[in-house]
Design a protein around this motif. Sequence first.
Motif, PDB file in Angstrom:
ATOM      1  N   HIS A 103       0.998  -1.334  -0.126  1.00 52.18           N
ATOM      2  CA  HIS A 103       0.044   0.070  -0.151  1.00 52.18           C
ATOM      3  C   HIS A 103       0.924   1.412  -0.047  1.00 52.18           C
ATOM      4  O   HIS A 103       1.411   1.554   0.987  1.00 52.18           O
ATOM      5  N   ILE A 104       0.912   2.051  -0.936  1.00 53.79           N
ATOM      6  CA  ILE A 104       1.738   3.112  -1.109  1.00 53.79           C
ATOM      7  C   ILE A 104       0.702   4.452  -1.150  1.00 53.79           C
ATOM      8  O   ILE A 104      -0.108   4.349  -2.319  1.00 53.79           O
ATOM      9  N   ARG A 105       1.182   5.290  -0.225  1.00 56.43           N
ATOM     10  CA  ARG A 105       0.104   6.564  -0.246  1.00 56.43           C
ATOM     11  C   ARG A 105       1.157   7.830  -0.242  1.00 56.43           C
ATOM     12  O   ARG A 105       1.750   8.123   0.641  1.00 56.43           O
ATOM     13  N   PRO A 106       1.032   8.175  -1.658  1.00 55.76           N
ATOM     14  CA  PRO A 106       2.095   9.433  -1.662  1.00 55.76           C
ATOM     15  C   PRO A 106       1.639  10.684  -1.263  1.00 55.76           C
ATOM     16  O   PRO A 106       0.392  10.837  -0.845  1.00 55.76           O
ATOM     17  N   PHE A 143      -1.399  16.635   1.164  1.00 52.81           N
ATOM     18  CA  PHE A 143      -2.345  15.801   0.769  1.00 52.81           C
ATOM     19  C   PHE A 143      -2.081  14.717   0.915  1.00 52.81           C
ATOM     20  O   PHE A 143      -0.817  14.030   0.213  1.00 52.81           O
ATOM     21  N   GLN A 144      -2.699  13.515   1.481  1.00 52.95           N
ATOM     22  CA  GLN A 144      -2.419  11.888   1.398  1.00 52.95           C
ATOM     23  C   GLN A 144      -3.637  11.181   1.602  1.00 52.95           C
ATOM     24  O   GLN A 144      -4.491  11.674   2.517  1.00 52.95           O
TER      25      GLN A 144
END
Length: 516
Positions: free
Chosen positions: A142-145, A156-157
């Motif tokens: 799970h990648i959350r830039p 923002f994320q």
Amino acid sequence: MHTPFNAPHTVDTLLRVVQARDAEVTLLRLTIDKLTLQLLRARRAQFGCSSEQFDDAQLTLIEEEPLDEHSTREAPAKKLVAEAQRADRHLPEHLPRETLTHQPSTVVGCGCTTCGGRLREIGRDVSEQLEYVPARFKVIRHIRPKLACVSCQTIFQAPAPSRPIQRGLAGAGLLAHVLVAKYCDHLPLYRQSVIYAREGVALERSTMADWVGQTSALLDPLVARLGRYTLDAAKVHADDTPVAVLDPGRGKTRTARLWVYVRDDRPAGSSDAPAAWFQYSPDRKGKWPRRHLDKFAGILQADGYAGYNQLYEQGRIVEAACWAHARRKFFDLYVAQGKPAGSVTEEALQRIAELYRVEADIRGSPPQERRRQRQARAGPLLDELHAWLSATLSKLSAKSDLAKAIGYSLTRWQALLRYRHDGRIEIDNNAAERALRGVALGRKNYLFQGSDAGGERAAAIYSLVETAKLNGMDPEAYLREVIGRIAEHPINRIEELLPWNVAQQWRDQEQERLAA
């Protein structure tokens, strides 16, 4: 002539001696019969098959004979082979196909090896082979830039996706697989650990035990809603089975119970979804079913367990007895006696078989029609059976096993007769016995529950697994869906996650997909 010291001196004394000896012989014969019957039951429990077939070419006595808690063997190998020979050889259409085309090696890239001419296809042979692709693990990253505004520096994320177990590594699919492997496929956690190790993933038994506990707690609201639905019926089937539980203070195990309450009115033509609700108790005291059924009012179809009596005495619950239990008393004797032709036990089985023939003809009919057919067809058979049982009992020793078998039916006669007058009631309690089949098979593989808490977790998962199966669903697919959704699901809409509602959601989604 010398007379022995203790020889009788009169005819009356001699007759009394003979009568005493006859009584001793009779008692010995009854004892032998009783021990023979006990030995038979023990052998059937350990080695015998689960069916209770009655040897009569003209009779198919009970098409869906249940497994009781003492006989849980699989069907004999001969029967399995016969069924396999009758099986459809066509492979299921829904399976994905991988096509391999096999060209003759001598002609690839060139023409006919005989004359060099061009080849054209004039036909082909097609055959199919069933293959298995082993299940596999995968890791989802799970990648959350993090995005920052170049003007105001606002960051923002996306929020972190929810997990079934907070900060847990296991996804919904893995949790569902572990639960179904344990409670549906009867694989203890330590065996699962060994299997997963072969795939290169080390999962300790203690880790999976924590997963089971936390997932069970997550599913508790759903299980509670399932219980309320089950007991909201006008008729409920009930049964229980023993489970061993570790007793650490004594260094051994003790016997606890799993109870099941089944709502299933499909044989009476109902479209209501069937359900099975399990409960655990540390012993078999009558207070437990009284607690489970505290808010239930209606018909309780069960065996002759005395713990239910207080419920019946209160008046809000009506007893309906089980003809399969009454029949089993005669069947055990019939087998112990060597299946004698023309015996009392054979006649009892034949008479009960006639009652089941009526049920086979009316299965699925509405209650009014079932009542009418039973009154007309089963009513006279029941009256004749009662008269025959009473007359036969008067000729038997009260201590004989046959007298006890007959007494079991006669003392419960009104409860056994109740299905005749009410089309909602079944002839037997097989619905509950079938629901316990998985428990009976499972305890052969795992010797005991680790604690009372483990028993309660088992009851919760069995409830969802068995209800999914009753509704024709794959238990693992159902649990995967529910475990993936329930953490974020509104508690006031928990009924949306009941098996039959999830099945309807799947059907709606499939229709939308086909229409798109």
